[in-house]
Design a protein around this motif. Structure first.
Motif, PDB file in Angstrom:
ATOM      1  N   LEU A  84      -1.398  -1.046  -0.566  1.00  0.00           N
ATOM      2  CA  LEU A  84       0.028  -0.589   0.347  1.00  0.00           C
ATOM      3  C   LEU A  84      -0.290   0.085   1.447  1.00  0.00           C
ATOM      4  CD1 LEU A  84       2.854  -0.038   0.410  1.00  0.00           C
ATOM      5  CD2 LEU A  84       2.560   2.106  -1.069  1.00  0.00           C
ATOM      6  N   LEU A  85      -0.052  -0.385   2.723  1.00  0.00           N
ATOM      7  CA  LEU A  85       0.030   0.161   3.905  1.00  0.00           C
ATOM      8  C   LEU A  85       1.470   0.543   4.602  1.00  0.00           C
ATOM      9  CD1 LEU A  85      -2.233  -1.050   6.888  1.00  0.00           C
ATOM     10  CD2 LEU A  85       0.357  -1.325   7.242  1.00  0.00           C
ATOM     11  N   LEU A 137       6.241  -5.927  10.413  1.00  0.00           N
ATOM     12  CA  LEU A 137       5.681  -4.797  10.718  1.00  0.00           C
ATOM     13  C   LEU A 137       5.814  -4.331  12.137  1.00  0.00           C
ATOM     14  CD1 LEU A 137       4.733  -2.068   9.313  1.00  0.00           C
ATOM     15  CD2 LEU A 137       2.664  -3.143   9.729  1.00  0.00           C
ATOM     16  N   LYS A 138       5.235  -5.341  12.773  1.00  0.00           N
ATOM     17  CA  LYS A 138       4.843  -5.046  14.266  1.00  0.00           C
ATOM     18  C   LYS A 138       6.302  -4.975  15.107  1.00  0.00           C
ATOM     19  CE  LYS A 138       0.694  -8.043  14.747  1.00  0.00           C
ATOM     20  NZ  LYS A 138       0.132  -9.285  15.474  1.00  0.00           N
ATOM     21  N   LYS A 139       7.377  -5.644  14.610  1.00  0.00           N
ATOM     22  CA  LYS A 139       8.527  -5.672  15.036  1.00  0.00           C
ATOM     23  C   LYS A 139       9.448  -4.312  14.650  1.00  0.00           C
ATOM     24  CE  LYS A 139       8.984 -10.318  15.928  1.00  0.00           C
ATOM     25  NZ  LYS A 139       9.884 -11.842  15.395  1.00  0.00           N
ATOM     26  N   LYS A 140       8.740  -3.647  13.646  1.00  0.00           N
ATOM     27  CA  LYS A 140       9.485  -2.361  13.121  1.00  0.00           C
ATOM     28  C   LYS A 140      10.583  -2.757  12.360  1.00  0.00           C
ATOM     29  CE  LYS A 140       7.695   0.963  16.455  1.00  0.00           C
ATOM     30  NZ  LYS A 140       6.554   1.059  15.847  1.00  0.00           N
ATOM     31  N   GLU A 141      10.895  -4.099  11.529  1.00  0.00           N
ATOM     32  CA  GLU A 141      11.652  -4.486  10.596  1.00  0.00           C
ATOM     33  C   GLU A 141      11.465  -3.784   9.378  1.00  0.00           C
ATOM     34  OE1 GLU A 141      12.451  -8.670  13.154  1.00  0.00           O
ATOM     35  OE2 GLU A 141      11.709  -8.783  11.331  1.00  0.00           O
ATOM     36  N   ILE A 142      10.236  -3.577   8.998  1.00  0.00           N
ATOM     37  CA  ILE A 142       9.860  -3.069   7.929  1.00  0.00           C
ATOM     38  C   ILE A 142       8.871  -1.893   8.167  1.00  0.00           C
ATOM     39  CG2 ILE A 142       9.949  -5.003   6.520  1.00  0.00           C
ATOM     40  CD1 ILE A 142       7.108  -5.424   6.568  1.00  0.00           C
ATOM     41  N   ASP A 143       8.923  -1.012   7.133  1.00  0.00           N
ATOM     42  CA  ASP A 143       7.919   0.505   7.286  1.00  0.00           C
ATOM     43  C   ASP A 143       6.469   0.282   6.833  1.00  0.00           C
ATOM     44  OD1 ASP A 143      10.064   1.997   8.581  1.00  0.00           O
ATOM     45  OD2 ASP A 143      10.879   2.012   6.772  1.00  0.00           O
ATOM     46  N   GLY A 144       6.353  -0.669   5.888  1.00  0.00           N
ATOM     47  CA  GLY A 144       5.074  -1.132   5.360  1.00  0.00           C
ATOM     48  C   GLY A 144       4.905  -2.452   4.670  1.00  0.00           C
ATOM     49  N   LEU A 145       3.783  -2.523   4.062  1.00  0.00           N
ATOM     50  CA  LEU A 145       3.697  -3.674   3.397  1.00  0.00           C
ATOM     51  C   LEU A 145       2.566  -3.609   2.217  1.00  0.00           C
ATOM     52  CD1 LEU A 145       0.906  -5.235   4.718  1.00  0.00           C
ATOM     53  CD2 LEU A 145       2.516  -5.851   6.499  1.00  0.00           C
ATOM     54  N   ILE A 146       2.810  -4.652   1.240  1.00  0.00           N
ATOM     55  CA  ILE A 146       1.645  -4.993   0.424  1.00  0.00           C
ATOM     56  C   ILE A 146       0.857  -6.021   0.829  1.00  0.00           C
ATOM     57  CG2 ILE A 146       1.251  -5.728  -1.848  1.00  0.00           C
ATOM     58  CD1 ILE A 146       1.834  -2.915  -2.075  1.00  0.00           C
ATOM     59  N   ALA A 147      -0.400  -6.135   0.818  1.00  0.00           N
ATOM     60  CA  ALA A 147      -1.333  -7.103   1.462  1.00  0.00           C
ATOM     61  C   ALA A 147      -2.785  -6.795   0.699  1.00  0.00           C
ATOM     62  CB  ALA A 147      -1.159  -7.334   2.631  1.00  0.00           C
ATOM     63  N   ILE A 148      -3.482  -7.930   0.812  1.00  0.00           N
ATOM     64  CA  ILE A 148      -4.799  -7.827   0.261  1.00  0.00           C
ATOM     65  C   ILE A 148      -5.885  -7.872   1.626  1.00  0.00           C
ATOM     66  CG2 ILE A 148      -4.293  -9.223  -1.741  1.00  0.00           C
ATOM     67  CD1 ILE A 148      -5.694 -11.643  -0.323  1.00  0.00           C
ATOM     68  N   LYS A 162      -1.869   2.339   8.275  1.00  0.00           N
ATOM     69  CA  LYS A 162      -2.891   2.973   7.386  1.00  0.00           C
ATOM     70  C   LYS A 162      -2.664   2.504   6.095  1.00  0.00           C
ATOM     71  CE  LYS A 162      -5.605   7.226   6.453  1.00  0.00           C
ATOM     72  NZ  LYS A 162      -5.829   8.607   6.955  1.00  0.00           N
ATOM     73  N   ARG A 163      -3.685   2.269   5.461  1.00  0.00           N
ATOM     74  CA  ARG A 163      -3.505   2.164   3.815  1.00  0.00           C
ATOM     75  C   ARG A 163      -3.571   3.440   2.982  1.00  0.00           C
ATOM     76  NH1 ARG A 163      -8.818  -1.488   2.516  1.00  0.00           N
ATOM     77  NH2 ARG A 163      -8.763  -1.340   4.758  1.00  0.00           N
ATOM     78  N   VAL A 164      -2.107   3.640   2.282  1.00  0.00           N
ATOM     79  CA  VAL A 164      -2.060   4.713   1.794  1.00  0.00           C
ATOM     80  C   VAL A 164      -2.344   4.651   0.059  1.00  0.00           C
ATOM     81  CG1 VAL A 164      -0.708   5.640   3.348  1.00  0.00           C
ATOM     82  CG2 VAL A 164       0.150   4.142   1.614  1.00  0.00           C
ATOM     83  N   TRP A 165      -2.414   3.503  -0.522  1.00  0.00           N
ATOM     84  CA  TRP A 165      -2.824   3.463  -1.862  1.00  0.00           C
ATOM     85  C   TRP A 165      -3.493   1.852  -1.946  1.00  0.00           C
ATOM     86  CZ3 TRP A 165      -1.316  -0.448  -5.302  1.00  0.00           C
ATOM     87  CH2 TRP A 165      -1.548  -0.294  -6.606  1.00  0.00           C
ATOM     88  N   SER A 166      -4.415   2.043  -2.958  1.00  0.00           N
ATOM     89  CA  SER A 166      -5.164   0.845  -3.426  1.00  0.00           C
ATOM     90  C   SER A 166      -5.088   0.755  -4.796  1.00  0.00           C
ATOM     91  CB  SER A 166      -6.552   0.845  -2.822  1.00  0.00           C
ATOM     92  OG  SER A 166      -7.242  -0.370  -3.480  1.00  0.00           O
ATOM     93  N   LEU A 167      -5.204  -0.684  -5.245  1.00  0.00           N
ATOM     94  CA  LEU A 167      -5.388  -0.874  -6.947  1.00  0.00           C
ATOM     95  C   LEU A 167      -6.359  -0.313  -7.150  1.00  0.00           C
ATOM     96  CD1 LEU A 167      -4.111  -2.132  -9.263  1.00  0.00           C
ATOM     97  CD2 LEU A 167      -5.110  -4.386  -8.608  1.00  0.00           C
ATOM     98  N   LYS A 168      -7.561  -0.050  -6.397  1.00  0.00           N
ATOM     99  CA  LYS A 168      -8.805   0.685  -6.794  1.00  0.00           C
ATOM    100  C   LYS A 168      -8.559   2.152  -7.187  1.00  0.00           C
ATOM    101  CE  LYS A 168     -12.045  -2.411  -4.145  1.00  0.00           C
ATOM    102  NZ  LYS A 168     -12.977  -2.343  -3.232  1.00  0.00           N
TER     103      LYS A 168
END
Length: 276
Positions: A84-85, A137-148, A162-168
């Motif tokens: 999660l970033l 995210l670049k357009k600030k239409e969202i505040d964060g995202l889930i990605a690999i 910045k990543r704030v959580w990881s499945l790890k």
């Protein structure tokens, strides 16, 4: 054995490294690798179109395949690369964050478990294509995202978040390899050797000298300078069995949310204990 991979996904490194080092040949298994350089997000899955005997992904991929009538078995877990970033200036202190999420992903499950005490009243924004989530995210239409990975690394490199959580960070491992059952039953020993080779390649990569990694990543993964730097930091976890509690957690959640209709026995579908 037919194996289809996306080279941009760092989880495919051991598949390619095993071929480059001659480990398949050395262990007397025939592995035919087809690949795309990058994610296409066209909705086409080589596993469902018979281009591949196996598939890697999170556990939802496996249950969706079963629902489509593709009888399959889980053979191993995988290194966890889901993150999660949050965009620049955003943090867990903020409420009502808009999070870009793949419709068929695990975010809602994370929200009920690992993230339930971290995110405050988030708003889910369904964007299946990772590149489109990044643009939002670049357009600030969202505040964060889930990605690999490597998408998360790309965003951090560009100071977009910045990543704030990881499945790890979790006690769960919800990613896996699976094979079509018919292939698995006919070639069980070959599948077992395949995973043995991949575990060997994981260890080799983790312990390679930096210059050796650079050479391999440039010549065999076709990575550019940025993605070589990203992959140099990548470290594989020890792969092992998919735990029954992880299997059941994902399946029960998918049934509860209507993602799948049927229940599939862990003992019948999770064969990772036979392989590892």
């Amino acid at each position: 054995m037919k194996v289809f991979i996306i080279k941009k996904n760092p989880l495919t490194i051991p598949v390619v490294l095993s071929e480059a080092l001659g480990l398949y040949k050395e262990n007397k298994i025939n592995v035919s690798i087809k690949y795309e350089e990058d994610f296409l997000f066209k909705g086409k899955n080589p596993y469902t179109t018979d281009e591949s005997d196996c598939m890697m992904g999170d556990l939802t991929f496996f249950f969706y395949a079963l629902e489509k009538g593709i009888d399959s078995v889980i053979t191993s877990n995988l290194t966890r690369t889901i993150h999660l970033l949050l965009g620049k200036g955003k943090s867990f202190k903020d409420e009502n964050l808009k999070i870009g999420v793949n419709r068929t992903g695990l975010f809602r499950l994370f929200m009920e478990n690992d993230l339930k005490d971290k995110l405050k009243n988030p708003e889910i924004v369904w964007i299946n294509n990772t590149y489109e989530r990044i643009e939002a995210l670049k357009k600030k239409e969202i505040d964060g995202l889930i990605a690999i990975e490597p998408f998360i690394d790309e965003l951090e490199n560009r100071d977009l978040g910045k990543r704030v959580w990881s499945l790890k960070n979790s006690d769960k491992n919800l990613v896996m390899w699976c094979f079509k059952r018919e292939y698995y039953e006919k070639n069980k020993e070959e599948v077992k050797i395949f995973h043995k080779v991949l575990r060997e390649a994981n260890n080799i990569y983790n312990n390679m000298l930096e210059e050796e990694k650079r050479k391999f990543l440039k010549e065999h993964m076709n990575y550019d300078a940025e993605h070589i730097e990203i992959a140099l930091k990548f470290k594989f976890e020890n792969e092992g069995q998919v735990r029954e509690e992880d299997y059941n957690l994902c399946q029960d959640w998918m049934i509860k949310t209507g993602e799948i209709k049927n229940k599939y026995s862990n003992a019948y579908y999770n064969r990772s204990s036979e392989i590892l």
